[in-house]
Design an enzyme around this catalytic site. Structure first.
Site, PDB file in Angstrom:
ATOM      1  N   PHE A  79     -35.519 -18.164  59.015  1.00  0.00           N
ATOM      2  CA  PHE A  79     -34.202 -18.768  59.259  1.00  0.00           C
ATOM      3  C   PHE A  79     -34.151 -19.476  60.612  1.00  0.00           C
ATOM      4  CE2 PHE A  79     -33.148 -15.123  56.520  1.00  0.00           C
ATOM      5  CZ  PHE A  79     -32.252 -15.672  55.621  1.00  0.00           C
ATOM      6  N   THR A 132     -32.325 -27.087  54.344  1.00  0.00           N
ATOM      7  CA  THR A 132     -30.975 -27.620  54.171  1.00  0.00           C
ATOM      8  C   THR A 132     -30.927 -28.811  53.219  1.00  0.00           C
ATOM      9  OG1 THR A 132     -29.218 -28.783  55.390  1.00  0.00           O
ATOM     10  CG2 THR A 132     -31.413 -28.965  56.282  1.00  0.00           C
ATOM     11  N   ASP A 133     -29.752 -29.036  52.624  1.00  0.00           N
ATOM     12  CA  ASP A 133     -29.570 -30.224  51.771  1.00  0.00           C
ATOM     13  C   ASP A 133     -29.553 -31.512  52.600  1.00  0.00           C
ATOM     14  OD1 ASP A 133     -27.077 -29.955  52.996  1.00  0.00           O
ATOM     15  OD2 ASP A 133     -25.924 -29.943  51.128  1.00  0.00           O
ATOM     16  N   GLU A 134     -29.380 -31.367  53.935  1.00  0.00           N
ATOM     17  CA  GLU A 134     -29.256 -32.579  54.763  1.00  0.00           C
ATOM     18  C   GLU A 134     -30.548 -33.385  54.803  1.00  0.00           C
ATOM     19  OE1 GLU A 134     -27.147 -32.309  58.411  1.00  0.00           O
ATOM     20  OE2 GLU A 134     -25.695 -30.896  57.609  1.00  0.00           O
ATOM     21  N   TYR A 158     -31.128 -33.450  63.738  1.00  0.00           N
ATOM     22  CA  TYR A 158     -31.242 -32.120  63.103  1.00  0.00           C
ATOM     23  C   TYR A 158     -31.935 -32.229  61.742  1.00  0.00           C
ATOM     24  CZ  TYR A 158     -29.872 -28.248  60.089  1.00  0.00           C
ATOM     25  OH  TYR A 158     -29.891 -27.225  59.172  1.00  0.00           O
ATOM     26  N   LYS A 162     -35.550 -30.764  60.404  1.00  0.00           N
ATOM     27  CA  LYS A 162     -35.688 -29.826  59.277  1.00  0.00           C
ATOM     28  C   LYS A 162     -36.603 -30.426  58.207  1.00  0.00           C
ATOM     29  CE  LYS A 162     -33.977 -26.340  58.567  1.00  0.00           C
ATOM     30  NZ  LYS A 162     -34.424 -24.940  58.898  1.00  0.00           N
ATOM     31  N   ARG A 222     -18.709 -32.296  51.627  1.00  0.00           N
ATOM     32  CA  ARG A 222     -19.767 -31.297  51.714  1.00  0.00           C
ATOM     33  C   ARG A 222     -19.648 -30.385  50.493  1.00  0.00           C
ATOM     34  NH1 ARG A 222     -20.949 -34.555  54.787  1.00  0.00           N
ATOM     35  NH2 ARG A 222     -21.590 -34.430  56.983  1.00  0.00           N
ATOM     36  N   ARG A 290     -18.417 -38.627  64.097  1.00  0.00           N
ATOM     37  CA  ARG A 290     -19.795 -38.253  64.470  1.00  0.00           C
ATOM     38  C   ARG A 290     -20.695 -39.481  64.272  1.00  0.00           C
ATOM     39  NH1 ARG A 290     -22.171 -33.353  60.935  1.00  0.00           N
ATOM     40  NH2 ARG A 290     -21.226 -32.065  62.556  1.00  0.00           N
TER      41      ARG A 290
HETATM   42  P1  NAD Z   1     -27.597 -20.363  63.470  1.00  0.00           P
HETATM   43  O1  NAD Z   1     -27.661 -21.444  64.475  1.00  0.00           O
HETATM   44  O2  NAD Z   1     -26.342 -19.587  63.306  1.00  0.00           O
HETATM   45  O3  NAD Z   1     -28.741 -19.281  63.769  1.00  0.00           O
HETATM   46  C1  NAD Z   1     -30.046 -19.646  64.131  1.00  0.00           C
HETATM   47  C2  NAD Z   1     -30.729 -18.401  64.697  1.00  0.00           C
HETATM   48  O4  NAD Z   1     -32.079 -18.767  65.060  1.00  0.00           O
HETATM   49  C3  NAD Z   1     -30.066 -17.879  65.973  1.00  0.00           C
HETATM   50  O5  NAD Z   1     -29.951 -16.476  65.907  1.00  0.00           O
HETATM   51  C4  NAD Z   1     -31.017 -18.297  67.084  1.00  0.00           C
HETATM   52  O6  NAD Z   1     -31.005 -17.421  68.199  1.00  0.00           O
HETATM   53  C5  NAD Z   1     -32.352 -18.267  66.351  1.00  0.00           C
HETATM   54  N1  NAD Z   1     -33.366 -19.140  66.962  1.00  0.00           N
HETATM   55  C6  NAD Z   1     -33.200 -20.406  67.409  1.00  0.00           C
HETATM   56  N2  NAD Z   1     -34.371 -20.869  67.910  1.00  0.00           N
HETATM   57  C7  NAD Z   1     -35.280 -19.874  67.749  1.00  0.00           C
HETATM   58  C8  NAD Z   1     -36.656 -19.759  68.058  1.00  0.00           C
HETATM   59  N3  NAD Z   1     -37.331 -20.756  68.626  1.00  0.00           N
HETATM   60  N4  NAD Z   1     -37.296 -18.598  67.750  1.00  0.00           N
HETATM   61  C9  NAD Z   1     -36.614 -17.558  67.191  1.00  0.00           C
HETATM   62  N5  NAD Z   1     -35.306 -17.629  66.897  1.00  0.00           N
HETATM   63  C10 NAD Z   1     -34.637 -18.762  67.154  1.00  0.00           C
HETATM   64  O7  NAD Z   1     -28.052 -21.020  62.108  1.00  0.00           O
HETATM   65  P2  NAD Z   1     -27.641 -20.649  60.612  1.00  0.00           P
HETATM   66  O8  NAD Z   1     -26.440 -21.429  60.251  1.00  0.00           O
HETATM   67  O9  NAD Z   1     -27.655 -19.189  60.446  1.00  0.00           O
HETATM   68  O10 NAD Z   1     -28.871 -21.296  59.832  1.00  0.00           O
HETATM   69  C11 NAD Z   1     -30.040 -20.531  59.551  1.00  0.00           C
HETATM   70  C12 NAD Z   1     -31.034 -21.425  58.840  1.00  0.00           C
HETATM   71  O11 NAD Z   1     -30.473 -21.905  57.634  1.00  0.00           O
HETATM   72  C13 NAD Z   1     -31.454 -22.657  59.628  1.00  0.00           C
HETATM   73  O12 NAD Z   1     -32.821 -22.872  59.409  1.00  0.00           O
HETATM   74  C14 NAD Z   1     -30.625 -23.778  59.030  1.00  0.00           C
HETATM   75  O13 NAD Z   1     -31.294 -25.012  59.151  1.00  0.00           O
HETATM   76  C15 NAD Z   1     -30.517 -23.321  57.598  1.00  0.00           C
HETATM   77  N6  NAD Z   1     -29.326 -23.771  56.858  1.00  0.00           N
HETATM   78  C16 NAD Z   1     -28.072 -23.579  57.386  1.00  0.00           C
HETATM   79  C17 NAD Z   1     -26.951 -23.931  56.629  1.00  0.00           C
HETATM   80  C18 NAD Z   1     -25.540 -23.721  57.137  1.00  0.00           C
HETATM   81  O14 NAD Z   1     -24.591 -24.170  56.515  1.00  0.00           O
HETATM   82  N7  NAD Z   1     -25.335 -23.028  58.262  1.00  0.00           N
HETATM   83  C19 NAD Z   1     -27.127 -24.488  55.356  1.00  0.00           C
HETATM   84  C20 NAD Z   1     -28.417 -24.684  54.870  1.00  0.00           C
HETATM   85  C21 NAD Z   1     -29.500 -24.298  55.618  1.00  0.00           C
HETATM   86  O1  DAU Z   2     -25.408 -29.088  54.668  1.00  0.00           O
HETATM   87  C1  DAU Z   2     -25.993 -27.984  55.288  1.00  0.00           C
HETATM   88  C2  DAU Z   2     -25.758 -28.054  56.771  1.00  0.00           C
HETATM   89  O2  DAU Z   2     -24.384 -27.728  56.981  1.00  0.00           O
HETATM   90  C3  DAU Z   2     -26.659 -27.140  57.585  1.00  0.00           C
HETATM   91  O3  DAU Z   2     -27.999 -27.546  57.422  1.00  0.00           O
HETATM   92  C4  DAU Z   2     -26.281 -27.172  59.066  1.00  0.00           C
HETATM   93  O4  DAU Z   2     -27.067 -26.248  59.783  1.00  0.00           O
HETATM   94  C5  DAU Z   2     -24.820 -26.804  59.179  1.00  0.00           C
HETATM   95  O5  DAU Z   2     -24.413 -26.890  60.533  1.00  0.00           O
HETATM   96  C6  DAU Z   2     -23.957 -27.721  58.315  1.00  0.00           C
HETATM   97  O6  DAU Z   2     -23.976 -29.072  58.836  1.00  0.00           O
HETATM   98  P1  DAU Z   2     -22.642 -29.972  58.863  1.00  0.00           P
HETATM   99  O7  DAU Z   2     -22.809 -31.033  59.866  1.00  0.00           O
HETATM  100  O8  DAU Z   2     -22.257 -30.387  57.489  1.00  0.00           O
HETATM  101  O9  DAU Z   2     -21.586 -28.839  59.332  1.00  0.00           O
HETATM  102  P2  DAU Z   2     -20.389 -28.867  60.388  1.00  0.00           P
HETATM  103  O10 DAU Z   2     -19.654 -27.588  60.212  1.00  0.00           O
HETATM  104  O11 DAU Z   2     -20.846 -29.214  61.753  1.00  0.00           O
HETATM  105  O12 DAU Z   2     -19.500 -30.038  59.849  1.00  0.00           O
HETATM  106  C7  DAU Z   2     -18.998 -30.049  58.542  1.00  0.00           C
HETATM  107  C8  DAU Z   2     -18.229 -31.330  58.339  1.00  0.00           C
HETATM  108  O13 DAU Z   2     -17.053 -31.290  59.148  1.00  0.00           O
HETATM  109  C9  DAU Z   2     -19.006 -32.553  58.806  1.00  0.00           C
HETATM  110  O14 DAU Z   2     -18.704 -33.631  57.917  1.00  0.00           O
HETATM  111  C10 DAU Z   2     -18.462 -32.845  60.192  1.00  0.00           C
HETATM  112  C11 DAU Z   2     -17.019 -32.369  60.099  1.00  0.00           C
HETATM  113  N1  DAU Z   2     -16.455 -31.828  61.356  1.00  0.00           N
HETATM  114  C12 DAU Z   2     -17.147 -30.869  62.027  1.00  0.00           C
HETATM  115  C13 DAU Z   2     -16.669 -30.352  63.219  1.00  0.00           C
HETATM  116  C14 DAU Z   2     -17.454 -29.302  63.969  1.00  0.00           C
HETATM  117  C15 DAU Z   2     -15.213 -32.267  61.810  1.00  0.00           C
HETATM  118  O15 DAU Z   2     -14.563 -33.112  61.168  1.00  0.00           O
HETATM  119  N2  DAU Z   2     -14.722 -31.748  62.972  1.00  0.00           N
HETATM  120  C16 DAU Z   2     -15.409 -30.815  63.711  1.00  0.00           C
HETATM  121  O16 DAU Z   2     -14.924 -30.403  64.801  1.00  0.00           O
END
Ligand code: NAD
Ligand code: DAU
Length: 354
Positions: A79, A132-134, A158, A162, A222, A290
């Site tokens: 992760f 991620t789907d991104e 980002y 990925k 999203r 953004r």
């Molecule tokens: P997050 O930012 O909440 O957590 C990331 C974790 O990784 C943190 O605990 C951080 O301390 C740790 N980390 C960062 N750099 C590191 C390193 N070099 N070595 C060890 N640990 C490290 O992220 P998340 O939202 O929990 O996402 C987890 C994974 O899932 C990521 O790979 C992200 O790309 C993927 N992902 C996230 C989402 C989403 O919506 N949040 C969706 C799809 C995929």
């Molecule tokens: O699609 C999966 C991804 O979803 C993951 O891979 C990423 O780790 C995760 O951060 C997330 O990315 P997004 O950029 O989609 O998430 P975020 O919550 O930052 O933003 C969601 C949407 O909301 C995006 O279109 C930007 C918008 N946004 C976000 C913030 C923080 C706003 O309009 N206002 C805001 O303040």
């Protein structure tokens, strides 16, 4: 025993917590504890011999090699990443370092360990890479959802980092035979989500009487998945996913950002009405978009359903209600993550609405 990386972050911690509710298999949790890693999330595991949190970097080959040799895991679930798109725009360096170089170093450490395992354990070993789907880029309104064979067209630092990590994982399988599986998931939401991301930021700002910053016109789409459904998908892929395959994970829940914000506001109006009686939606503030903002993501998760029988358990309506309630029930967790580092970020990112 499994080795989880990034298990103090949002999804990783939910994964570890759920894992240890469901089974007794030990977890070594390697996390650098960046601003996004929060040991408090794992507090309920204190004193639980099944879980060990190790502070360290996936890119630290000596540490990872030592952990693998000492604990002999049957799988690694990766992760660990820098995960916030806006931060990657302000400063991409850490994203290249952890998501690309870190993944490369991790793969090399794991390859060294795996190649010396006895044949039966070598065959059973898995490296599951969480992505991620991104990586697929942005869809137009009428485009079909992303499948596992969609073009890889990342648009932000980002998502490019990925995508690069996904390519490395694929190549380590193709070239060295490392038994990998990759999951590409849509937007998660749920408990322990750091309040820099849309949903927790809106909840926390609404309750704090602050503006709710919507980027651009708020019509970006999203596909939202409750975090525990993502965790169940990862468990299923780890258990039965075909080696070398990619599985898309999604909630079949496409929503525009503005609709999400309105839903959060309406739930808060119901569950914790504001002191002055004004609806929370009055706090919505449109801010500069953004840069390079992807317009729409949508995931076709039918391969995962067809091959492995996985389906999400939560609807968006049930999941978002649980999430808002969780933030109302856990003000201490929220207060503690809003450290100095968090405040600095918010000031930099949202300077126009201060
Ligand atoms: P997050 O930012 O909440 O957590 C990331 C974790 O990784 C943190 O605990 C951080 O301390 C740790 N980390 C960062 N750099 C590191 C390193 N070099 N070595 C060890 N640990 C490290 O992220 P998340 O939202 O929990 O996402 C987890 C994974 O899932 C990521 O790979 C992200 O790309 C993927 N992902 C996230 C989402 C989403 O919506 N949040 C969706 C799809 C995929
Ligand atoms: O699609 C999966 C991804 O979803 C993951 O891979 C990423 O780790 C995760 O951060 C997330 O990315 P997004 O950029 O989609 O998430 P975020 O919550 O930052 O933003 C969601 C949407 O909301 C995006 O279109 C930007 C918008 N946004 C976000 C913030 C923080 C706003 O309009 N206002 C805001 O303040």
């Amino acid at each position: 025993m499994i080795l989880v990386t990034g298990g103090a972050g949002f999804i990783g911690a939910n994964f570890v917590l759920d894992w240890l509710v469901l089974r007794d298999e030990l977890v070594i949790n390697l996390d650098k504890l960046t601003y996004a890693g929060n040991p408090e999330t794992l507090q309920s595991l204190q004193g639980d011999a099944r879980h060990t949190l190790v502070q360290g970097d996936i890119g630290d080959s000596a540490l990872v090699t030592q952990l693998l040799a000492q604990h002999q895991p049957r799988a690694v679930v990766n992760f660990a990443a820098e995960s916030h798109v806006d931060r990657s725009i302000q400063g991409p360096g850490e994203f290249i370092q952890t998501n690309i170089v870190g993944t490369f170093n991790l793969l090399e450490s794991v390859r060294g360990y795996w190649s010396n395992l006895p044949v039966d354990r070598k065959d059973a070993f898995r490296f599951l890479h969480v992505s991620t789907d991104e990586v697929y880029g942005s869809l137009k309104k009428a485009d079909p959802a992303f499948t596992e064979t969609s073009h890889i067209e990342p648009n932000s630092p980002y998502s490019a980092s990925k995508a690069a990590s996904d390519h490395l994982v694929r190549a380590w399988h193709h070239t060295y035979g490392l038994p990998v599986v990759t999951t590409n998931c849509s937007n998660n939401y749920g408990p322990y989500h750091f309040p820099e991301k849309l949903i927790p930021l809106m909840i926390v700002n609404a309750l704090g009487g602050k503006p709710l910053p919507v980027y651009g016109d708020g019509q970006q789409i999203r596909d939202w998945l409750y975090v525990k459904d993502h965790c169940s998908a990862i468990r299923r892929v780890l258990e039965a996913g075909r080696v070398g395959e990619v599985y898309n994970v999604g909630g079949w829940n496409e929503k525009a950002n503005l609709e999400i914000v309105h839903t959060v506001c309406a739930l808060l109006d119901e569950l914790r009405p504001s002191a002055d009686g004004n609806p929370y939606k009055n706090q919505i503030t449109y801010v500069t978009d953004r840069p390079g903002h992807d317009r729409r993501y949508a995931i076709d998760a039918s391969k995962l359903e067809r091959e492995l029988g996985w389906k999400p358990a939560e609807t968006f309506e049930s999941g978002i209600r649980k999430t808002v309630q969780w933030y109302l029930d856990n003000p201490d967790w929220v207060a503690n993550v809003q450290s100095g580092v968090y405040r600095e970020w918010v000031e930099k990112q949202y300077s126009e609405i201060k």
